[in-house]
Scaffold this motif. Structure first.
Motif, mmCIF file in Angstrom:
data_model
loop_
_atom_site.group_PDB
_atom_site.id
_atom_site.type_symbol
_atom_site.label_atom_id
_atom_site.label_comp_id
_atom_site.label_asym_id
_atom_site.label_seq_id
_atom_site.Cartn_x
_atom_site.Cartn_y
_atom_site.Cartn_z
ATOM 1 N N LYS A 93 0.831 -1.203 0.000
ATOM 2 C CA LYS A 93 0.000 0.000 0.000
ATOM 3 C C LYS A 93 0.867 1.255 0.000
ATOM 4 O O LYS A 93 0.435 2.313 0.472
ATOM 5 C CB LYS A 93 -0.924 -0.006 1.229
ATOM 6 C CG LYS A 93 -1.943 -1.136 1.227
ATOM 7 C CD LYS A 93 -2.869 -1.036 2.428
ATOM 8 C CE LYS A 93 -3.916 -2.147 2.399
ATOM 9 N NZ LYS A 93 -4.835 -2.066 3.570
ATOM 10 N N THR A 149 -1.460 9.641 0.995
ATOM 11 C CA THR A 149 -2.075 10.118 2.230
ATOM 12 C C THR A 149 -1.147 11.056 2.985
ATOM 13 O O THR A 149 -1.554 12.118 3.466
ATOM 14 C CB THR A 149 -2.458 8.927 3.129
ATOM 15 O OG1 THR A 149 -3.397 8.099 2.448
ATOM 16 C CG2 THR A 149 -3.072 9.407 4.439
ATOM 17 N N GLU A 159 -0.659 4.340 -1.804
ATOM 18 C CA GLU A 159 -1.752 4.907 -1.012
ATOM 19 C C GLU A 159 -1.207 5.638 0.214
ATOM 20 O O GLU A 159 -1.655 6.729 0.557
ATOM 21 C CB GLU A 159 -2.692 3.787 -0.573
ATOM 22 C CG GLU A 159 -3.838 4.250 0.322
ATOM 23 C CD GLU A 159 -4.699 3.092 0.787
ATOM 24 O OE1 GLU A 159 -5.481 3.290 1.734
ATOM 25 O OE2 GLU A 159 -4.575 1.986 0.209
#
Length: 326
Positions: A289, A296, A292
């Motif tokens: 991830k 973020t 992602e």
């Protein structure tokens, strides 16, 4: 599971974020010793938990002098240790005290800019001059200090290219001569708006490998330095709550490396981050991830700077040259 085994299970990005998180010794203070109006993190009926900024900078002492080694796992199955040197990229210290000196500081802008085709300095050859004039001291009205943020004691933003920057500890020592609070304040003295950004610049890797452009990635990490944002457990921040795996780690400091238990110190894990030259699979594992997480962290840094109306030069440089966020 041992610390090293836990690290091998992580992606390179996760390892980087873990290794660059400072662990700062925490102290308990009687509530009666906390000045009225200060924000604090309760740890018991009659005590509060905090850390000193002096102890925070101690965590960067060896990293600033020798570099911090981050294990990087290559697609070939080999592992190299990439060393990064930290620089103070930006800092804002807001206090809960009244009648505190106000100052904005920064380095003079360089007329040249660093580009991708640098040879002798890799990607440090030039640094884009900003459209805004920077100086060692700016007028009070040029920085929006709102009452709700507290009293702005000190703010600094770096404008020099990486190869022209002063080592982090040298910069902190220089600032402390005029603003001793940067080393003497405790986290309970600071409002939630207090933060810092660290520029992580690659210097070399061991063993040396040719044509490893992905290892030239730079990072910006953003950390809050107020007790209001202290994290109860580092493991909850990085490992997703598996506190046993993240129970201890080796921490750099002025008195040498040491292993400290997570519940005896405050981990200042980054709440935001930005990258430069980190688009390859080495740093963004398609099976994880990573993309992602980076998105973020980038969004969090961008939102933080906008809320405080801060023009962070390094962040602008990274953003204008990264294709990841487009």
């Amino acid at each position: 599971m041992g610390y090293e085994s836990w690290m091998r299970k992580k992606s390179n990005l996760e390892c980087f974020l873990e290794k660059t998180t400072p662990y700062v010794p925490s102290h308990s203070l009687p509530k009666t010793s906390i000045r009225e109006g200060c924000l604090w993190q309760p740890i018991g009926k009659d005590a509060v938990d905090c850390f000193s900024l002096g102890d925070l900078w101690d965590q960067y002492y060896e990293w600033s002098a020798y570099g911090l080694g981050v294990p990087v796992h290559l697609a070939t199955g080999k592992t190299v240790v990439q060393y990064y040197v930290p620089y103070l990229s930006a800092i804002q210290i807001y206090t809960n005290k009244s009648n505190v000196a106000f100052r904005i500081a920064g380095e003079d802008s360089e007329s040249d800019s660093w580009s991708d085709d640098s040879e002798s300095e890799k990607h440090s050859k030039s640094w884009d001059a900003t459209s805004e004039e920077s100086s060692s001291e700016l007028p009070v009205g040029s920085w929006p200090a709102k009452d709700r943020l507290g009293n702005l004691y000190f703010a600094y933003i770096e404008y020099c290219p990486p190869y022209g920057r002063v080592p982090l500890m040298e910069k902190v020592t220089e600032i402390a001569r005029t603003y001793p609070g940067i080393t003497s304040f405790k986290s309970v003295d600071l409002s939630p708006a207090s933060w810092m950004s660290i520029f992580w610049y690659p210097i070399y890797h061991i063993p040396f490998r040719r044509n490893m452009k992905d290892l030239s990635a730079c990072f910006l990490t953003y950390h809050t330095i107020s007790s209001s944002f202290q994290v109860a457990s580092y493991a909850d921040t990085i490992t997703g709550g598996d506190s046993e795996e993240g129970a201890s780690r080796t921490v750099g400091g002025k008195n040498g490396k040491r292993v400290m238990e997570a519940n005896n110190c405050v981990p200042l894990a980054p709440f935001g981050a930005a990258t430069y030259k980190a688009q390859g699979n080495i740093w963004i594992d398609p099976k994880s991830k990573d993309h992602e997480r980076l998105s973020t962290l980038y969004s969090a840094a961008d939102s933080w700077l906008k809320q405080l109306s801060v023009h962070h030069h390094d962040f602008s440089f990274f953003s204008s040259r990264s294709t990841m966020w487009i």
